[in-house]
Scaffold this motif. Structure first.
Motif, PDB file in Angstrom:
ATOM      1  N   LYS A 193       9.863   8.998   1.035  1.00 51.24           N
ATOM      2  CA  LYS A 193       9.797   7.529   1.055  1.00 51.24           C
ATOM      3  C   LYS A 193       8.367   7.032   0.849  1.00 51.24           C
ATOM      4  O   LYS A 193       7.927   6.042   1.440  1.00 51.24           O
ATOM      5  N   VAL A 194       7.638   7.732   0.006  1.00 49.87           N
ATOM      6  CA  VAL A 194       6.255   7.374  -0.287  1.00 49.87           C
ATOM      7  C   VAL A 194       6.199   6.601  -1.603  1.00 49.87           C
ATOM      8  O   VAL A 194       6.742   7.050  -2.618  1.00 49.87           O
ATOM      9  N   ASN A 195       5.560   5.454  -1.593  1.00 49.01           N
ATOM     10  CA  ASN A 195       5.464   4.617  -2.791  1.00 49.01           C
ATOM     11  C   ASN A 195       4.394   5.147  -3.742  1.00 49.01           C
ATOM     12  O   ASN A 195       3.259   5.424  -3.329  1.00 49.01           O
ATOM     13  N   ILE A 196       4.752   5.279  -5.022  1.00 49.64           N
ATOM     14  CA  ILE A 196       3.801   5.706  -6.052  1.00 49.64           C
ATOM     15  C   ILE A 196       3.139   4.471  -6.660  1.00 49.64           C
ATOM     16  O   ILE A 196       3.808   3.606  -7.210  1.00 49.64           O
ATOM     17  N   VAL A 197       1.810   4.395  -6.552  1.00 48.22           N
ATOM     18  CA  VAL A 197       1.053   3.264  -7.089  1.00 48.22           C
ATOM     19  C   VAL A 197       0.865   3.403  -8.591  1.00 48.22           C
ATOM     20  O   VAL A 197       1.017   2.449  -9.350  1.00 48.22           O
ATOM     21  N   SER A 198       0.524   4.607  -9.039  1.00 47.15           N
ATOM     22  CA  SER A 198       0.310   4.830 -10.472  1.00 47.15           C
ATOM     23  C   SER A 198       0.523   6.303 -10.796  1.00 47.15           C
ATOM     24  O   SER A 198       0.403   7.177  -9.931  1.00 47.15           O
ATOM     25  N   VAL A 199       0.844   6.560 -12.076  1.00 45.94           N
ATOM     26  CA  VAL A 199       1.008   7.924 -12.573  1.00 45.94           C
ATOM     27  C   VAL A 199       0.297   8.032 -13.913  1.00 45.94           C
ATOM     28  O   VAL A 199       0.483   7.190 -14.798  1.00 45.94           O
TER      29      VAL A 199
ATOM     30  N   THR B 248      -0.244   6.074   0.904  1.00 41.67           N
ATOM     31  CA  THR B 248      -0.237   6.676   2.228  1.00 41.67           C
ATOM     32  C   THR B 248      -1.630   7.211   2.501  1.00 41.67           C
ATOM     33  O   THR B 248      -2.279   7.737   1.595  1.00 41.67           O
ATOM     34  N   MET B 249      -2.096   7.041   3.708  1.00 50.86           N
ATOM     35  CA  MET B 249      -3.404   7.565   4.074  1.00 50.86           C
ATOM     36  C   MET B 249      -3.297   8.975   4.652  1.00 50.86           C
ATOM     37  O   MET B 249      -4.300   9.596   4.984  1.00 50.86           O
ATOM     38  N   ASN B 250      -2.055   9.472   4.775  1.00 50.54           N
ATOM     39  CA  ASN B 250      -1.842  10.840   5.240  1.00 50.54           C
ATOM     40  C   ASN B 250      -0.954  11.570   4.232  1.00 50.54           C
ATOM     41  O   ASN B 250       0.271  11.651   4.405  1.00 50.54           O
TER      42      ASN B 250
ATOM     43  N   HIS C  70      -7.593   0.099  -7.409  1.00 46.25           N
ATOM     44  CA  HIS C  70      -7.863  -1.138  -6.683  1.00 46.25           C
ATOM     45  C   HIS C  70      -7.015  -1.250  -5.421  1.00 46.25           C
ATOM     46  O   HIS C  70      -7.187  -2.180  -4.633  1.00 46.25           O
ATOM     47  N   VAL C  71      -6.101  -0.316  -5.226  1.00 41.41           N
ATOM     48  CA  VAL C  71      -5.223  -0.310  -4.065  1.00 41.41           C
ATOM     49  C   VAL C  71      -5.602   0.870  -3.165  1.00 41.41           C
ATOM     50  O   VAL C  71      -5.868   1.971  -3.652  1.00 41.41           O
ATOM     51  N   GLN C  72      -5.640   0.650  -1.856  1.00 37.16           N
ATOM     52  CA  GLN C  72      -5.923   1.739  -0.923  1.00 37.16           C
ATOM     53  C   GLN C  72      -4.826   2.782  -1.050  1.00 37.16           C
ATOM     54  O   GLN C  72      -3.649   2.506  -0.799  1.00 37.16           O
ATOM     55  N   SER C  73      -5.203   3.987  -1.445  1.00 42.61           N
ATOM     56  CA  SER C  73      -4.204   5.001  -1.754  1.00 42.61           C
ATOM     57  C   SER C  73      -4.818   6.387  -1.712  1.00 42.61           C
ATOM     58  O   SER C  73      -6.035   6.546  -1.588  1.00 42.61           O
ATOM     59  N   SER C  74      -3.958   7.392  -1.838  1.00 39.91           N
ATOM     60  CA  SER C  74      -4.389   8.790  -1.881  1.00 39.91           C
ATOM     61  C   SER C  74      -4.178   9.343  -3.291  1.00 39.91           C
ATOM     62  O   SER C  74      -3.225   8.981  -3.976  1.00 39.91           O
TER      63      SER C  74
END
Length: 217
Positions: free
Chosen positions: A163-169, A189-191, A135-139
């Motif tokens: 410094k990239v935030n992890i949304v889920s694992v 991150t979109m990149n 549900h979150v814009q992510s890679s």
């Protein structure tokens, strides 16, 4: 995550002496598919579905629109005993009940079988979306790793270094090979290219994305 966090507390119920006609009206007006049946103490004694009501309703080929079938009481068609869950049950555990028993909903009860909520297939799917971070814009990144202690923080540190935030694992088995696992990350991150290159440099095998070449030697 526990059932109490995702259950619907505003549950529409009926009594066993209510008619099938009333159940049909309740289902249609409220646009729901299941109704728990409770006694005078609000304890669950049965459950009906829209399918139960349809099966009990008169055929459209009958001349009378006031067929006697609709006047029958709900207890004649309700399912019982009822499989229930507790508010403190883990969502991951009751997902197995939905899958194995092919249920579409489960009443949630506390002591003495008192109804306090209901959880449906839709609730479970919504929770899955939240748990996976879709549900979150992510890679999305999938990494094949050895199944050994400490491997998750080891891989996660690579994201931290960037410094990239992890949304889920999520952790999955790798085919039938117990020596490996698949770590599925969603990162904000979109990149993701720099992180992907870092993972490859560290010697990890990426299953997704797998069309980005590794660093040149």
């Amino acid at each position: 995550m526990i059932v109490e966090e995702i259950m619907n507390r505003d549950v529409i119920t009926l009594s066993p002496s209510d008619t099938i006609e009333k159940a049909l009206h309740t289902l249609l007006v409220n646009r729901i598919r299941h109704i728990p049946i409770v006694d005078q103490n609000h304890s669950v004694i049965g459950i009906i579905s829209d399918r139960d009501v349809r099966d009990a309703a008169p055929s459209i080929f009958k001349a009378s629109t006031q067929a006697l079938e609709l006047k029958n009481e709900i207890h004649t068609i309700m399912s019982n005993p009822v499989v229930t869950v507790h508010p403190m049950d883990f969502v991951e555990e009751i997902a197995r009940i939905f899958y194995e028993e092919e249920f579409a909903c489960l009443p949630v009860v506390r002591n003495d079988n008192k109804l306090v909520g209901i959880i449906t297939e839709k609730d479970m799917l919504h929770t899955l979306i939240q748990l996976t971070g879709t549900h979150v814009q992510s890679s999305h990144i999938e990494v094949k790793v050895p199944h050994k202690p400490g491997i998750l923080p080891e891989v996660a540190s690579i994201f931290g270094n960037r410094k990239v935030n992890i949304v889920s694992v999520l952790v999955y088995p790798y085919k039938d090979d117990a020596a490996y696992k698949i770590l599925v990350f969603r990162i904000q991150t979109m990149n993701p290219l720099p992180v992907i290159q870092d993972l490859r440099t560290a010697g990890y095998e990426l299953l997704w994305p797998n069309n980005i070449p590794g660093p040149k030697s």
